[in-house]
Design a protein around this motif. Structure first.
Motif, PDB file in Angstrom:
ATOM      1  N   THR A 115       0.825  -1.212   0.000  1.00 44.53           N
ATOM      2  CA  THR A 115       0.000   0.000   0.000  1.00 44.53           C
ATOM      3  C   THR A 115       0.861   1.264   0.000  1.00 44.53           C
ATOM      4  O   THR A 115       0.363   2.348   0.293  1.00 44.53           O
ATOM      5  N   ARG A 116       2.151   1.102  -0.310  1.00 47.50           N
ATOM      6  CA  ARG A 116       3.077   2.234  -0.394  1.00 47.50           C
ATOM      7  C   ARG A 116       3.061   3.065   0.893  1.00 47.50           C
ATOM      8  O   ARG A 116       2.873   4.267   0.871  1.00 47.50           O
ATOM      9  N   GLY A 117       3.234   2.375   2.010  1.00 45.65           N
ATOM     10  CA  GLY A 117       3.296   3.062   3.296  1.00 45.65           C
ATOM     11  C   GLY A 117       1.942   3.446   3.843  1.00 45.65           C
ATOM     12  O   GLY A 117       1.799   4.501   4.476  1.00 45.65           O
ATOM     13  N   LEU A 118       0.930   2.587   3.593  1.00 51.81           N
ATOM     14  CA  LEU A 118      -0.447   2.849   4.058  1.00 51.81           C
ATOM     15  C   LEU A 118      -0.947   4.201   3.552  1.00 51.81           C
ATOM     16  O   LEU A 118      -1.568   4.983   4.283  1.00 51.81           O
ATOM     17  N   ILE A 119      -0.687   4.455   2.284  1.00 49.02           N
ATOM     18  CA  ILE A 119      -0.999   5.768   1.704  1.00 49.02           C
ATOM     19  C   ILE A 119      -2.492   6.070   1.736  1.00 49.02           C
ATOM     20  O   ILE A 119      -2.909   7.232   1.746  1.00 49.02           O
ATOM     21  N   PHE A 120      -3.333   5.038   1.771  1.00 44.39           N
ATOM     22  CA  PHE A 120      -4.783   5.249   1.780  1.00 44.39           C
ATOM     23  C   PHE A 120      -5.263   5.944   3.051  1.00 44.39           C
ATOM     24  O   PHE A 120      -6.379   6.467   3.112  1.00 44.39           O
ATOM     25  N   MET A 121      -4.435   5.969   4.093  1.00 43.03           N
ATOM     26  CA  MET A 121      -4.815   6.598   5.354  1.00 43.03           C
ATOM     27  C   MET A 121      -4.638   8.117   5.325  1.00 43.03           C
ATOM     28  O   MET A 121      -5.132   8.814   6.208  1.00 43.03           O
ATOM     29  N   TYR A 122      -3.918   8.632   4.315  1.00 43.31           N
ATOM     30  CA  TYR A 122      -3.629  10.060   4.252  1.00 43.31           C
ATOM     31  C   TYR A 122      -4.752  10.814   3.543  1.00 43.31           C
ATOM     32  O   TYR A 122      -5.493  10.243   2.742  1.00 43.31           O
ATOM     33  N   PRO A 123      -4.884  12.117   3.805  1.00 43.23           N
ATOM     34  CA  PRO A 123      -5.893  12.925   3.108  1.00 43.23           C
ATOM     35  C   PRO A 123      -5.671  12.910   1.597  1.00 43.23           C
ATOM     36  O   PRO A 123      -4.556  12.648   1.126  1.00 43.23           O
ATOM     37  N   GLU A 167      -5.381  15.261  -0.517  1.00 44.06           N
ATOM     38  CA  GLU A 167      -4.365  16.191  -1.000  1.00 44.06           C
ATOM     39  C   GLU A 167      -2.966  15.584  -0.898  1.00 44.06           C
ATOM     40  O   GLU A 167      -2.138  15.738  -1.799  1.00 44.06           O
ATOM     41  N   ILE A 168      -2.719  14.902   0.204  1.00 43.38           N
ATOM     42  CA  ILE A 168      -1.405  14.271   0.392  1.00 43.38           C
ATOM     43  C   ILE A 168      -1.221  13.136  -0.602  1.00 43.38           C
ATOM     44  O   ILE A 168      -0.137  12.974  -1.181  1.00 43.38           O
ATOM     45  N   ARG A 169      -2.274  12.350  -0.826  1.00 41.16           N
ATOM     46  CA  ARG A 169      -2.170  11.248  -1.788  1.00 41.16           C
ATOM     47  C   ARG A 169      -1.902  11.791  -3.191  1.00 41.16           C
ATOM     48  O   ARG A 169      -1.135  11.209  -3.957  1.00 41.16           O
ATOM     49  N   GLU A 170      -2.501  12.919  -3.524  1.00 39.06           N
ATOM     50  CA  GLU A 170      -2.290  13.519  -4.832  1.00 39.06           C
ATOM     51  C   GLU A 170      -0.850  13.972  -5.008  1.00 39.06           C
ATOM     52  O   GLU A 170      -0.229  13.785  -6.058  1.00 39.06           O
ATOM     53  N   ILE A 171      -0.288  14.558  -3.942  1.00 39.63           N
ATOM     54  CA  ILE A 171       1.113  14.974  -3.999  1.00 39.63           C
ATOM     55  C   ILE A 171       2.028  13.754  -4.143  1.00 39.63           C
ATOM     56  O   ILE A 171       3.003  13.759  -4.904  1.00 39.63           O
ATOM     57  N   ALA A 172       1.700  12.679  -3.408  1.00 34.84           N
ATOM     58  CA  ALA A 172       2.516  11.467  -3.451  1.00 34.84           C
ATOM     59  C   ALA A 172       2.485  10.823  -4.838  1.00 34.84           C
ATOM     60  O   ALA A 172       3.468  10.219  -5.271  1.00 34.84           O
ATOM     61  N   GLU A 173       1.372  10.979  -5.544  1.00 33.86           N
ATOM     62  CA  GLU A 173       1.235  10.397  -6.880  1.00 33.86           C
ATOM     63  C   GLU A 173       1.875  11.247  -7.950  1.00 33.86           C
ATOM     64  O   GLU A 173       2.082  10.798  -9.077  1.00 33.86           O
ATOM     65  N   PHE A 174       2.241  12.503  -7.598  1.00 31.90           N
ATOM     66  CA  PHE A 174       2.796  13.420  -8.606  1.00 31.90           C
ATOM     67  C   PHE A 174       4.171  12.948  -9.055  1.00 31.90           C
ATOM     68  O   PHE A 174       5.008  12.575  -8.248  1.00 31.90           O
ATOM     69  N   LYS A 175       4.420  12.967 -10.346  1.00 26.02           N
ATOM     70  CA  LYS A 175       5.709  12.561 -10.902  1.00 26.02           C
ATOM     71  C   LYS A 175       6.277  13.677 -11.767  1.00 26.02           C
ATOM     72  O   LYS A 175       5.580  14.297 -12.511  1.00 26.02           O
TER      73      LYS A 175
END
Length: 219
Positions: free
Chosen positions: A201-209, A211-219
């Motif tokens: 889950t890439r560090g339990l990314i589903f638990m973050y808001p 906005e944070i998930r969107e930043i994490a997905e940015f490449k």
């Protein structure tokens, strides 16, 4: 096996440094040097005692040369290209120190000191504790740690290592092991499942808001 492991370590250290550092295949040659030492110590009683039992000067030289190799490795090693060839220095250095025996000058004067012996007893749990504590302290502060911060973390590591040695390591090593088998197996299973979950889950990314998930997905 020794040559294969060492050569694989040399090949991977620049292109895949993390693999060269963490994989057992690239570090097995270091363990084999320790195996050689154990084999020689058992050969005909004790190979080293018989080989230079009357050569206290040679034993002292072995221990001090080994200690010097450790210091050189600590000060001058390139952390971005380790283990590689550089790992020969600390590995052979430790080999020489142990091979010199307890009567060698460096060993008897420094390593046999009561404080050093106590550090040696907790050295493995200290090795296990110090790095995660440093990492979490860095994450908590969200900025580089000061010398004071690092000192506090190291002191905490020593305390945790002492508690681990007393309440976990000693009971496992010296007391009844049967009652510990099931709890340890269950603990390992839980840690394994949680680790796979965190990785997948890439560090339990589903638990973050969002906005944070969107930043994490940015490449």
């Amino acid at each position: 096996m020794f040559l294969g492991s060492f050569l694989l370590n040399i090949v991977l250290v620049y292109d895949r440094p993390a693999a060269a550092f963490y994989l057992p295949f690239t570090r097995f040659w270091e363990l084999m040097i320790g195996c050689l030492l154990a084999f020689l110590a058992k050969l005909k009683g004790n190979y080293f005692t018989e080989a230079y039992k009357d050569m206290s000067c040679s034993r002292g030289a072995f221990s001090w040369v080994g200690a010097t190799m450790l210091v050189v490795a600590l000060v001058f090693s390139d952390k971005d290209a380790f283990p590689g060839w550089q790992a020969l220095l600390p590995t052979i250095g430790v080999f020489l120190i142990i091979a010199a025996g307890p009567d060698a000058s460096f060993n008897s004067k420094l390593l046999a000191n009561r404080a050093m012996v106590k550090i040696g007893l907790i050295s493995y749990p200290l090795y296990l504790w110090h790095w995660p504590l440093l990492v979490f302290a860095r994450l908590y502060k969200d900025e580089p740690l000061t010398i004071g911060d690092r000192t506090l973390v190291i002191l905490l590591s020593v305390i945790m290592a002492g508690l681990t040695y007393k309440f976990i390591e000693r009971p496992i090593r010296f007391e009844s092991k049967k009652k510990l088998i099931k709890p340890l197996c269950y603990t390992m299973l839980v840690v394994g499942v949680v680790s796979v979950l965190v990785f997948k889950t890439r560090g339990l990314i589903f638990m973050y808001p969002a906005e944070i998930r969107e930043i994490a997905e940015f490449k």
